[in-house]
Scaffold this active site. Structure first.
Site, PDB file in Angstrom:
ATOM      1  CG  ASP A   1       2.666   1.008  -0.623  1.00  0.00           C
ATOM      2  OD1 ASP A   1       2.326   1.584  -1.671  1.00  0.00           O
ATOM      3  OD2 ASP A   1       1.953   0.973   0.386  1.00  0.00           O
TER       4      ASP A   1
ATOM      5  CD  GLU B   1       1.842   8.772  -2.272  1.00  0.00           C
ATOM      6  OE1 GLU B   1       1.194   9.428  -1.436  1.00  0.00           O
ATOM      7  OE2 GLU B   1       1.370   7.795  -2.873  1.00  0.00           O
TER       8      GLU B   1
END
Length: 553
Positions: free
Chosen positions: A15, A189
């Protein structure tokens, strides 16, 4: 032309959120159930990256009892030029049972990237993967995934944007639902806002964080939309470019999207950065499976792809494709090559502090159980390695599929439940541990091996080796999912192999306790030294050194 070799940050570094401030680049990555929380890496050239600091290291979050793979997710770095402040938004995923995904999002700020950081400012509990955008007019905007829990609605939910109240916490006004995704991959997302040539761009992850993962994009003239999708209808970066229709799937491994022609898999969840010379790159996560398998021991790593703005004002990879590559052109003027030695770890504990790369699952590192004494690292034993509360583990990220771990431990147990040694660790249910401990009759010191697989304990009682004194060197060779354990009792002795060749391929994102069709975790394999004392919590082990060498035995 100099090439950037991927991954730029090997091992658990998922991430990635990248920014540049002046001549310095910074990347923040997730840490899940590991402390200290939120890794910050630094680079001057986009080629070589060093671990610089951790943000959550002063009790800001309690990770005890965290189930895999909850914990600290998707930190987002930003810089407010108007106020000269670094901002970091992150979410604490507390519960994933029933697919409720209860998460709280916070923001912190600092004048310097190394801190001190402010106390966390509460933002929202609407979902996960928050990010902040600081507009030149002084307004701040929060984008996040609104997690959908209603039956019959498209999961996982909407990308939503609101004005953030960074002084008092929370938001100003209402949430604006702007998209459920810009492609048919679904599972959108990690929305992030950027501005370029008068357009607001929303970069998002899609396809689940498995083999169908990708990065997609939309744009609008106003921050709250409406956002139009990239006209290709496909991700701008992925490791599996073939079309995928997966709307309504809340998350999945998408093993059918495995690309047999690519070393890199799972490319997705990216963020954008501009160099001083106005070149653009996207940092994104990726994985490297064991050959011939879909098992990823190293978890999700960080890579870079060079991107350009095309004539129509859309981002695309510099080579014109959307297939993520294991190398990408370096910025103009950069001739440095990647220093692979940065991935090795060595600490002989002769300094005032131990190596910054050491992390601990579930609870914090503090002087009550770990510290340097007389050029040794002293680790006081506590719970067993099955504990999600207080395991006495000092661990570093595995960064290669071929490496050796080595240490020397001195230990004087008085009870059979006291142990000390080294091993491989994924989470509390999945590990391999070679330790010094008393034999069953509590008459002599032995080195033995215990394994945890999907929560089950395997004790190799017939493979114990008697220890002539009170110390031993332990070496673990890891190669493509197989581990071999060795010991010796004098520096010039030959290494003694202990036990069999251990299949530890299950110590991977897909090999741990997951549901069919989904990945069980997305953290990654760690190497560790540690101690256990389920007797009185008063014994301590002394470690002379800790060494991990990649590509060596």
């Amino acid at each position: 032309m100099t090439e950037i070799q991927n991954p730029i940050i090997p091992g658990m570094a998922p991430d990635p959120s990248i920014i540049r401030v002046g001549e310095d680049y910074y990347i923040a990555t997730s840490t899940f159930h590991w402390n200290p929380g939120i890794q910050i890496f630094h680079s001057k050239d986009l080629v070589n990256w060093d671990l610089l600091t951790h943000v959550l290291q002063h009790g800001e979050v309690n990770l005890r009892g965290t189930n895999t793979p909850a914990g600290i997710w998707a930190p987002h770095l930003s810089y407010d030029e108007k106020n000269g402040l670094f901002w970091l938004a992150y979410c604490h995923m507390q519960n994933m049972a029933g697919r409720e995904f209860n998460s709280e999002s916070y923001a912190m700020y600092a004048k310097d990237i190394t801190g001190p950081w402010s106390e966390p400012i509460y933002l929202t509990s609407i979902g996960f993967d928050p990010s902040l955008y600081h507009d030149e007019d002084g307004h701040h905007y929060l984008s996040i995934l609104e997690w959908e829990t209603r039956l019959g609605y498209q999961a996982p939910g909407h990308l939503v944007i609101a004005e953030a109240d960074l002084e008092n916490g929370g938001i100003k006004g209402n949430w604006h639902r702007v998209s459920t995704g810009f492609t048919t991959r679904g599972c959108v997302e990690a929305p992030q806002i950027y501005k370029h040539d008068g357009w607001f761009y929303l970069l998002a992850a899609s396809g689940g964080t498995g083999y169908g993962h990708g990065i997609e994009i939309g744009r609008a003239k106003h921050v709250f939309g409406p956002y139009e999708p990239n006209p290709t209808g496909e991700p701008i970066i992925t490791s599996s470019p073939r079309h995928l229709f997966s709307l309504g799937d809340p998350d999945a491994g998408h093993f059918e999207m495995y690309n047999p022609h690519s070393i890199m898999q799972k490319a997705g969840h990216g963020s954008l950065v501009e160099t001083p010379n106005h070149e653009f790159y996207i940092a994104h996560l990726m994985s490297r499976p064991l050959p011939g398998t879909t098992l990823n021991p190293l978890g999700r790593e960080t890579s870079l792809q060079k991107v350009i703005w095309n004539e129509d004002g859309w981002l695309e990879m510099a080579d014109g494709s959307n297939l993520a590559k294991m190398s990408t052109p370096a910025p103009a003027g950069i001739t440095n090559s990647r220093n692979q030695e940065f991935d090795d770890v060595f600490d002989d504990f002769k300094g005032d502090a131990y190596n910054l790369k050491f992390m601990t699952p579930y609870h914090e590192q503090n002087a009550s159980w770990v510290g340097i004494v007389d050029n040794q690292l002293m680790i006081k034993g506590a719970n067993s390695l099955f504990s999600q509360v207080s395991p006495s583990i000092m661990a570093t990220r595995a960064t290669s599929l071929d490496y050796s771990l080595q240490t020397k431990v001195t230990f004087d147990p008085v009870h059979y439940s006291q142990t000390a040694g080294a091993g491989l660790y994924y989470d509390s249910n999945n590990w391999l541990y070679a330790s010094l401990h008393l034999d069953d009759k509590e008459q002599k010191l032995v080195l033995g091996i215990i394994q945890a697989k999907l929560g089950e304990k395997i004790d190799y009682v017939y493979d114990q080796v008697e220890v002539p004194g009170n110390s031993a060197e332990i070496k673990i060779n890891y190669h493509l999912g197989t581990a071999q354990i060795y010991c010796r009792f004098n520096e010039n002795d030959e290494w003694i192999k202990v036990g069999k060749d251990f299949d530890v391929s299950y110590l991977s994102d897909e090999g741990v306790n997951g549901e069919p069709g989904e990945i069980g975790g997305f953290t990654g394999l760690f190497n560790f030294i540690g101690s256990v004392d389920a007797y009185q919590h008063d014994s301590a082990a002394a470690f002379d050194y800790y060494q991990v060498k990649n590509g060596e035995k």
